[in-house]
Design a protein around this motif. Structure first.
Motif, PDB file in Angstrom:
ATOM      1  N   TYR A  50       0.802  -1.216   0.029  1.00 38.66           N
ATOM      2  CA  TYR A  50       0.061  -0.080  -0.024  1.00 38.66           C
ATOM      3  C   TYR A  50       0.923   1.085  -0.064  1.00 38.66           C
ATOM      4  O   TYR A  50       1.926   1.144   0.567  1.00 38.66           O
ATOM      5  CB  TYR A  50      -0.968  -0.138   1.327  1.00 38.66           C
TER       6      TYR A  50
ATOM      7  N   PRO B  62      -6.380  -2.397   1.366  1.00 37.38           N
ATOM      8  CA  PRO B  62      -5.817  -2.713   2.790  1.00 37.38           C
ATOM      9  C   PRO B  62      -6.440  -3.671   3.361  1.00 37.38           C
ATOM     10  O   PRO B  62      -7.452  -3.359   3.730  1.00 37.38           O
ATOM     11  CB  PRO B  62      -5.298  -1.165   3.294  1.00 37.38           C
ATOM     12  N   ASN B  63      -5.803  -4.330   4.243  1.00 36.16           N
ATOM     13  CA  ASN B  63      -6.418  -5.551   5.023  1.00 36.16           C
ATOM     14  C   ASN B  63      -6.318  -4.639   6.556  1.00 36.16           C
ATOM     15  O   ASN B  63      -5.774  -3.577   6.791  1.00 36.16           O
ATOM     16  CB  ASN B  63      -5.428  -6.891   5.045  1.00 36.16           C
ATOM     17  N   ASP B  64      -6.570  -5.381   7.725  1.00 32.24           N
ATOM     18  CA  ASP B  64      -6.548  -4.737   9.053  1.00 32.24           C
ATOM     19  C   ASP B  64      -5.256  -4.389   9.314  1.00 32.24           C
ATOM     20  O   ASP B  64      -5.336  -3.124   9.897  1.00 32.24           O
ATOM     21  CB  ASP B  64      -7.200  -5.747   9.957  1.00 32.24           C
TER      22      ASP B  64
ATOM     23  N   GLU C 196      -4.346  -1.045   7.563  1.00 28.98           N
ATOM     24  CA  GLU C 196      -5.263  -0.163   7.899  1.00 28.98           C
ATOM     25  C   GLU C 196      -4.686   0.469   9.221  1.00 28.98           C
ATOM     26  O   GLU C 196      -4.586   1.560   9.464  1.00 28.98           O
ATOM     27  CB  GLU C 196      -6.654  -0.050   7.956  1.00 28.98           C
ATOM     28  N   GLN C 197      -4.448  -0.305  10.362  1.00 29.58           N
ATOM     29  CA  GLN C 197      -3.802  -0.125  11.565  1.00 29.58           C
ATOM     30  C   GLN C 197      -2.396   0.645  11.187  1.00 29.58           C
ATOM     31  O   GLN C 197      -2.191   1.908  12.027  1.00 29.58           O
ATOM     32  CB  GLN C 197      -3.556  -1.380  12.569  1.00 29.58           C
TER      33      GLN C 197
ATOM     34  N   ILE D 295      -1.550   2.658   8.617  1.00 27.35           N
ATOM     35  CA  ILE D 295      -1.890   3.744   7.977  1.00 27.35           C
ATOM     36  C   ILE D 295      -2.269   4.602   9.278  1.00 27.35           C
ATOM     37  O   ILE D 295      -2.099   5.873   9.354  1.00 27.35           O
ATOM     38  CB  ILE D 295      -2.925   3.611   6.962  1.00 27.35           C
ATOM     39  N   ALA D 296      -3.353   4.206   9.933  1.00 24.47           N
ATOM     40  CA  ALA D 296      -3.771   5.106  11.024  1.00 24.47           C
ATOM     41  C   ALA D 296      -2.817   5.609  12.092  1.00 24.47           C
ATOM     42  O   ALA D 296      -2.634   6.654  12.614  1.00 24.47           O
ATOM     43  CB  ALA D 296      -4.924   4.094  11.757  1.00 24.47           C
TER      44      ALA D 296
END
Length: 157
Positions: A5, A40-42, A45-46, A48-49
């Motif tokens: 990503y 994006p998987n979990d 996503e984590q 990135i956040a």
């Protein structure tokens, strides 16, 4: 399966690489190298956040799972694990890192391992500076190293 990503950040474009529910790579890329994003998987996503929170000055520690075991020599892995232990907002010298990882004559070896760190920012190689207090080198460029240290200085004041 490997998931990639690309994200834009205050220090440029980043490529996040994930496999087996852990981050295995976080690299700087040029805008021209930004490619199609996987969904994006979990874990991605984590990541990135948490990166967004870090850049906003709201995060001082990363919780996203990482995996360093698949890359590097045992010495490089030792250096990378030691980098991960450097507290947020603090810096150490290459010489101190060398002593921690084998001896005062290992400065060049730890600098080399530092430059091959596969998970920039999260494994904070930017927190290693020259013995005289100057920034030294940084794979992403000194402007990025200075920006990352600036984010952390603001947060610790």
């Amino acid at each position: 399966m490997i998931n990639e990503y690309f994200m834009e950040s205050p220090v440029g474009y980043l490529k996040i690489t994930e496999s087996g529910d852990a981050i295995i790579g976080l690299d700087y890329v040029s805008e021209e190298d930004v490619a199609y994003n996987d969904i994006p998987n979990d874990t991605v996503e984590q990541c990135i956040a948490e990166l967004d929170e870090y850049f906003a000055g709201k995060r001082s520690h990363f919780d996203v799972p990482i995996n360093l075991a698949h890359k590097g020599t045992s010495f490089q892995q030792k250096v990378w694990h030691r980098l991960y232990e450097i507290p947020f907002g603090e810096t150490i010298s290459y010489k101190t890192l060398a002593i921690d990882c084998g001896g005062p004559n290992y400065s060049r070896a730890v600098a080399n391992a530092n430059g091959k760190n596969p998970i920039s920012i999260i494994v904070p190689c930017h927190r290693v500076i020259a013995h005289d207090g100057s920034l030294g080198g940084y794979t992403g460029g000194l402007d990025k190293k200075e920006a990352l240290l600036g984010i952390e200085r603001k947060r610790t004041l």
